[in-house]
Motif scaffolding. Sequence first.
Motif, PDB file in Angstrom:
ATOM      1  N   ALA A 307       0.798  -1.232   0.000  1.00  0.00           N
ATOM      2  CA  ALA A 307       0.000   0.000   0.000  1.00  0.00           C
ATOM      3  C   ALA A 307       0.832   1.284   0.000  1.00  0.00           C
ATOM      4  O   ALA A 307       0.438   2.250  -0.659  1.00  0.00           O
ATOM      5  N   PRO A 308       1.992   1.354   0.705  1.00  0.00           N
ATOM      6  CA  PRO A 308       2.749   2.621   0.673  1.00  0.00           C
ATOM      7  C   PRO A 308       3.246   2.972  -0.728  1.00  0.00           C
ATOM      8  O   PRO A 308       3.616   4.111  -0.982  1.00  0.00           O
ATOM      9  N   GLU A 309       3.260   2.004  -1.656  1.00  0.00           N
ATOM     10  CA  GLU A 309       3.719   2.273  -3.016  1.00  0.00           C
ATOM     11  C   GLU A 309       2.650   2.928  -3.878  1.00  0.00           C
ATOM     12  O   GLU A 309       2.919   3.338  -5.003  1.00  0.00           O
ATOM     13  N   CYS A 310       1.403   2.985  -3.389  1.00  0.00           N
ATOM     14  CA  CYS A 310       0.322   3.587  -4.176  1.00  0.00           C
ATOM     15  C   CYS A 310       0.595   5.067  -4.402  1.00  0.00           C
ATOM     16  O   CYS A 310       1.187   5.733  -3.557  1.00  0.00           O
ATOM     17  N   ALA A 311       0.146   5.584  -5.548  1.00  0.00           N
ATOM     18  CA  ALA A 311       0.210   7.027  -5.772  1.00  0.00           C
ATOM     19  C   ALA A 311      -0.638   7.694  -4.689  1.00  0.00           C
ATOM     20  O   ALA A 311      -1.697   7.166  -4.330  1.00  0.00           O
ATOM     21  N   PRO A 312      -0.181   8.853  -4.152  1.00  0.00           N
ATOM     22  CA  PRO A 312      -0.844   9.450  -2.988  1.00  0.00           C
ATOM     23  C   PRO A 312      -2.357   9.643  -3.171  1.00  0.00           C
ATOM     24  O   PRO A 312      -3.135   9.298  -2.296  1.00  0.00           O
ATOM     25  N   GLY A 313      -2.781  10.150  -4.320  1.00  0.00           N
ATOM     26  CA  GLY A 313      -4.197  10.427  -4.527  1.00  0.00           C
ATOM     27  C   GLY A 313      -5.064   9.174  -4.484  1.00  0.00           C
ATOM     28  O   GLY A 313      -6.241   9.234  -4.159  1.00  0.00           O
ATOM     29  N   VAL A 314      -4.458   8.035  -4.816  1.00  0.00           N
ATOM     30  CA  VAL A 314      -5.234   6.796  -4.906  1.00  0.00           C
ATOM     31  C   VAL A 314      -5.739   6.370  -3.531  1.00  0.00           C
ATOM     32  O   VAL A 314      -6.913   6.056  -3.355  1.00  0.00           O
ATOM     33  N   LEU A 315      -4.822   6.395  -2.539  1.00  0.00           N
ATOM     34  CA  LEU A 315      -5.259   6.015  -1.190  1.00  0.00           C
ATOM     35  C   LEU A 315      -6.253   7.034  -0.628  1.00  0.00           C
ATOM     36  O   LEU A 315      -7.217   6.668   0.047  1.00  0.00           O
ATOM     37  N   ASP A 316      -6.014   8.316  -0.933  1.00  0.00           N
ATOM     38  CA  ASP A 316      -6.939   9.346  -0.434  1.00  0.00           C
ATOM     39  C   ASP A 316      -8.341   9.170  -0.995  1.00  0.00           C
ATOM     40  O   ASP A 316      -9.327   9.509  -0.348  1.00  0.00           O
ATOM     41  N   SER A 317      -8.417   8.621  -2.231  1.00  0.00           N
ATOM     42  CA  SER A 317      -9.733   8.462  -2.851  1.00  0.00           C
ATOM     43  C   SER A 317     -10.586   7.435  -2.108  1.00  0.00           C
ATOM     44  O   SER A 317     -11.787   7.332  -2.346  1.00  0.00           O
ATOM     45  N   LEU A 318      -9.962   6.681  -1.199  1.00  0.00           N
ATOM     46  CA  LEU A 318     -10.734   5.682  -0.434  1.00  0.00           C
ATOM     47  C   LEU A 318     -11.532   6.318   0.689  1.00  0.00           C
ATOM     48  O   LEU A 318     -12.409   5.685   1.270  1.00  0.00           O
ATOM     49  N   ARG A 319     -11.209   7.594   1.004  1.00  0.00           N
ATOM     50  CA  ARG A 319     -11.833   8.183   2.189  1.00  0.00           C
ATOM     51  C   ARG A 319     -13.343   8.332   2.076  1.00  0.00           C
ATOM     52  O   ARG A 319     -14.073   8.010   3.005  1.00  0.00           O
ATOM     53  N   GLN A 320     -13.805   8.823   0.924  1.00  0.00           N
ATOM     54  CA  GLN A 320     -15.258   8.998   0.769  1.00  0.00           C
ATOM     55  C   GLN A 320     -16.016   7.671   0.925  1.00  0.00           C
ATOM     56  O   GLN A 320     -16.924   7.583   1.756  1.00  0.00           O
ATOM     57  N   PRO A 321     -15.636   6.632   0.179  1.00  0.00           N
ATOM     58  CA  PRO A 321     -16.365   5.369   0.387  1.00  0.00           C
ATOM     59  C   PRO A 321     -16.217   4.791   1.794  1.00  0.00           C
ATOM     60  O   PRO A 321     -17.172   4.216   2.316  1.00  0.00           O
ATOM     61  N   LEU A 322     -15.037   4.965   2.413  1.00  0.00           N
ATOM     62  CA  LEU A 322     -14.875   4.433   3.772  1.00  0.00           C
ATOM     63  C   LEU A 322     -15.831   5.126   4.734  1.00  0.00           C
ATOM     64  O   LEU A 322     -16.332   4.536   5.678  1.00  0.00           O
ATOM     65  N   GLU A 323     -16.086   6.400   4.474  1.00  0.00           N
ATOM     66  CA  GLU A 323     -16.938   7.161   5.367  1.00  0.00           C
ATOM     67  C   GLU A 323     -18.418   6.863   5.138  1.00  0.00           C
ATOM     68  O   GLU A 323     -19.174   6.687   6.080  1.00  0.00           O
ATOM     69  N   SER A 324     -18.816   6.781   3.856  1.00  0.00           N
ATOM     70  CA  SER A 324     -20.249   6.728   3.564  1.00  0.00           C
ATOM     71  C   SER A 324     -20.738   5.359   3.085  1.00  0.00           C
ATOM     72  O   SER A 324     -21.936   5.133   2.993  1.00  0.00           O
ATOM     73  N   GLY A 325     -19.815   4.449   2.758  1.00  0.00           N
ATOM     74  CA  GLY A 325     -20.256   3.142   2.268  1.00  0.00           C
ATOM     75  C   GLY A 325     -20.770   3.173   0.839  1.00  0.00           C
ATOM     76  O   GLY A 325     -21.347   2.201   0.356  1.00  0.00           O
ATOM     77  N   GLU A 326     -20.559   4.301   0.157  1.00  0.00           N
ATOM     78  CA  GLU A 326     -20.922   4.362  -1.263  1.00  0.00           C
ATOM     79  C   GLU A 326     -20.014   5.374  -1.938  1.00  0.00           C
ATOM     80  O   GLU A 326     -19.266   6.095  -1.284  1.00  0.00           O
ATOM     81  N   VAL A 327     -20.062   5.407  -3.255  1.00  0.00           N
ATOM     82  CA  VAL A 327     -19.200   6.325  -3.979  1.00  0.00           C
ATOM     83  C   VAL A 327     -20.018   6.987  -5.079  1.00  0.00           C
ATOM     84  O   VAL A 327     -20.810   6.330  -5.746  1.00  0.00           O
ATOM     85  N   THR A 328     -19.861   8.302  -5.189  1.00  0.00           N
ATOM     86  CA  THR A 328     -20.607   9.045  -6.196  1.00  0.00           C
ATOM     87  C   THR A 328     -19.633   9.638  -7.198  1.00  0.00           C
ATOM     88  O   THR A 328     -18.664  10.273  -6.818  1.00  0.00           O
TER      89      THR A 328
END
Length: 507
Positions: A307-328
């Motif tokens: 996971a630390p090898e991921c491009a920074p924006g990629v891991l950050d993009s997980l925040r919305q779905p982790l918070e709300s359980g869906e993605v728009t």
Amino acid sequence: MALARIRTLTLVGLEGHLVDIEVDIAEGLPSYTLLGLPDTALTESRDRVRSALVNSGFTWPNRRVIVSLSPAWLPKKGSNFDLPIAIALLVATGEITQESCDEIIFVGELGLDGSLRFVRGVLPTLLAATKEGITQSIIPRANKEEAALVRSIRSVSASSLSGAVHFLVTGEISDEPSVSDTEFFQETHLDLLDVVGQKSARFASEISAIGGHHILFIGPPGTGKTMLAERIPTILPPLSHERALEVSAIHSVAGILGERGALSPLPPFISPHHTTTSPAMVGGGSHVVRPGAVSLAHEGILFIDEAPECAPGVLDSLRQPLESGEVTISRASGSVTYPANFLLVLAANPCPCGKYSGRGRGCTCSSVQIRRYLQKLSGPLLDRIDIRTFVEAPTRTEMASENYGESSAQVRERVIQARAASAERFANDPWLLNSRIPPRELRGRFTAQRQAMSFLHSELDSERLSARGFHKVLRLAWSVADQKGHTIPTLDDAHVAYQLREGMEIL
Ligand SMILES: [Zn+2]
């Protein structure tokens, strides 16, 4: 008849909308007009439909052809409209009667030779058609197993346009026997029995499965982090029919239903590579919005190795779905929402060279390098991870041992029991899992035994635990208590939870 009306469905996310296709053939110079917000692929349908008709032995009307798709406001995408447009044209030219097509929805892309091709999203399309009271469909042969899952609709599959027309005219299914109603999921062969040793990582996985706690495995390459992660679906409770249908619908839209097998009760396991892009992770695409890895992992596991090898924006993009359980996903033509309620499992090497270990062999990285490397897992994401566990290579004794530990079925049984206990506790609450208990409830209804609370408070006072860490340990303590059959977390449970949370002091 010069006027025809055929019905199909279009998907926005997983939601289906009925679309009426009207064809009018009038006197005048030969032309073809398509009305009603078509996208490029749909505009190109004229050439595909024309070739398919001619190559199937029908004549193309050399007059003024108007095709109207309604409701006009709804954006219509892709090539699924080929078949219904072709059928509407054939009704308008008198090859088929209008009555034979009423009550049927048509879905399918046409090849230039008149063959009917596989389309994505047939399962959610037919589920939506059921809600509209439709009882019959004509779909591509390649989608027939998928269509058979929707029992409330009689789906006739055809491999070509002429096959579909033959059925409408004669009522006979021309080229193959009707659909069998077998559910075609594959059983998994993965089992925890395959994992040698790893007592603490196994335990951490079990607690993760019980409370829905996101987890980070840290360990040198080749110690079995991936092996463990792949087996977490086998210790989760099986999906109910309803959930399995929802998961299959998402996989159908992504066009990968065949890989996983439809209606599998096994929670999905999706492991995007660390080079993956944000659109592939959360969903995207300019043409048709495809679900991303987070939605394919809905009701299952999203596993990211290194996971630390991921491009920074990629891991950050997980925040919305982790918070709300869906993605728009927003597009000029409107926004699309897909469910994305998954258990996040991350794996990381302990340091840039990968050799750092509690047993201290051969790592040459400085503590600054190690810190910098692991800090690539940004704070906000790490905040959502409850468990950090160190995975060591199995010792020689463990390798030689005949006793490999418990099977997935044994662990799953305990997970199901523990989840039943928490479900009962949360019967009147909007959440189901320990990892979702809101902070204010942890201070009120869901505190632990007095000694456990004073232990956690003293850790908090001495700043060995942050306020956020305090809440996490308490949530974990509930999952440990559920695993052990305690009605409230004890001091021991709190100690165990503390260990799970602080698995590696370096972070
Ligand atoms: Zn190192």
